[in-house]
Design a protein around this motif. Sequence first.
Motif, PDB file in Angstrom:
ATOM      1  N   SER A  49       2.541  -1.697  -1.106  1.00  0.00           N
ATOM      2  CA  SER A  49       1.146  -2.090  -1.306  1.00  0.00           C
ATOM      3  C   SER A  49       1.000  -3.598  -1.467  1.00  0.00           C
ATOM      4  N   SER A  64      -5.708   3.483   1.922  1.00  0.00           N
ATOM      5  CA  SER A  64      -4.777   2.542   1.301  1.00  0.00           C
ATOM      6  C   SER A  64      -5.431   1.197   0.991  1.00  0.00           C
ATOM      7  N   CYS A  68      -4.411  -1.841  -1.764  1.00  0.00           N
ATOM      8  CA  CYS A  68      -3.762  -2.919  -1.027  1.00  0.00           C
ATOM      9  C   CYS A  68      -4.136  -4.268  -1.647  1.00  0.00           C
TER      10      CYS A  68
END
Length: 80
Positions: A49, A64, A68
Motif C-alpha cells: 500500500s 485499494s 493507498c
Amino acid sequence: MGGGGWYYVPKVWSPAGGWWNNPANWKRNTGIAGAVVGILAVGLFQVSSSRERRPIPPPWHIPSQYWCKHAVEDDPRLAK
C-alpha cells in the motif's frame, strides 16, 4: 478374492509422519504457523500500500484507493 484385512507396514517413516498421523502439539504448531503467515501478510500489505502508484487514473473507483498512500496524488478526482 477378498483378503484377510488391510495390510500395511506398521513401521513406516515419511516426512509427513506416515499413515494415521497424529503428531504431538499439532494445534500449537498450526497456531504458530498461522500467526507467522498473518504477520507476513500484514507486512506485505503495508509495503504494497505504501508503494502502489497509478500513473494513469483508473476510469472507475478501485477499493485499494481507500488505503493507498499516493491515491490523491495519482487521481485528482479523489481530493475533496
